[in-house]
Write an enzyme that holds these catalytic residues in place. Sequence first.
Site, short mmCIF file in Angstrom:
data_model
loop_
_atom_site.label_atom_id
_atom_site.label_comp_id
_atom_site.label_asym_id
_atom_site.label_seq_id
_atom_site.Cartn_x
_atom_site.Cartn_y
_atom_site.Cartn_z
N SER A 96 -12.42 4.94 -22.56
CA SER A 96 -12.74 3.63 -23.12
C SER A 96 -12.14 3.51 -24.52
O SER A 96 -10.94 3.70 -24.69
CB SER A 96 -14.27 3.45 -23.13
OG SER A 96 -14.62 2.11 -23.40
N GLU A 198 -7.10 1.21 -16.76
CA GLU A 198 -8.40 0.72 -16.28
C GLU A 198 -8.98 -0.22 -17.33
O GLU A 198 -8.57 -0.22 -18.49
CB GLU A 198 -9.36 1.88 -16.02
CG GLU A 198 -9.77 2.68 -17.25
CD GLU A 198 -10.93 2.08 -18.04
OE1 GLU A 198 -11.79 1.40 -17.45
OE2 GLU A 198 -10.98 2.31 -19.27
N HIS A 267 -14.66 2.77 -16.01
CA HIS A 267 -16.06 2.58 -16.40
C HIS A 267 -16.95 2.57 -15.15
O HIS A 267 -17.60 1.57 -14.82
CB HIS A 267 -16.20 1.27 -17.17
CG HIS A 267 -15.64 1.31 -18.55
ND1 HIS A 267 -14.29 1.34 -18.80
CD2 HIS A 267 -16.25 1.36 -19.77
CE1 HIS A 267 -14.08 1.37 -20.12
NE2 HIS A 267 -15.26 1.39 -20.72
#
Length: 294
Positions: A96, A198, A267
């Site tokens: 992230s 992602e 995630h």
Amino acid sequence: GLITPAGPITEAQLETVLSNVKKLGLNAHYSSSVLDRVGYFAGSEAQRISELYQAFENPNVKAILCARGGYGTTTLLDKLNYARIARHPKQLIGMSDITALLHALHKYAQTPVYHGIVGISDLTPYTLECFGKIFFEQNSNLELKSFDFNSDDALYQPYVITHGKAEGALTGGNLSLLASLVGTPYDTDWTDKLVFLEDVNEAPYAIDRMLTQLWLGGKFKGVRGLILGVFAGCEARDENSFRLRETITRKLQPLDIPTVYGFSFGHISNQATFPIGAQAVFDTERFSLNILRR
């Protein structure tokens, strides 16, 4: 070594992190600032940098795990002493917002970095298996196969955009963070790379905008292959919008390189671990990634 270079964690989350470290068969070291909070940051810039240095310089620490993502690592990049970090190279793991830190440390401190779990991740059997393969097995070649979600949710259904097999060094991470690094000294070259991407909770138009930014910035020139994770929460909420699948297919199919959507990272629960910079072969037919340890 546990660090919080981005968003803050609560005491309950710290307990989850410590429990997860035990599940990994490891012991935890962390500083007294791990629970600090300054607005949406896990402490001031000086505190977060000090915590990072402590982890790298602690002789009892063999690897460093970021407790969570959130927001904040980009604010530290131009203030870090990379030569100081390079004197104590250690494996650093995160995802992230940690994407920016991974790339900066890999580029300027030559320390080994891994896109994988954060401390508060859900350690499913698949996640633990992938983590164990990367960090505890000594095999020369490691095959990572995507988790079979067997889900009715379209976002969890894998598909091939362009068939083929490709070899290259792994690079990538969170799409939003990678787009934010374009034009900065912390951007990295994707030429001859296998790129994994992602994101989470972004509308298809926002995914389109970020892919377009990368396209216009020349990032896709020379890329060998693309591995897209599960873009959780990124389906259209407006009936007039393109669906996510339409969006990424329209943007990426013209590259005519091996490309898939839905590999199990991002995630989500059931996360693979990718060593950034490692040479690997991706096969769209097997939906597998073979990491080569030469």
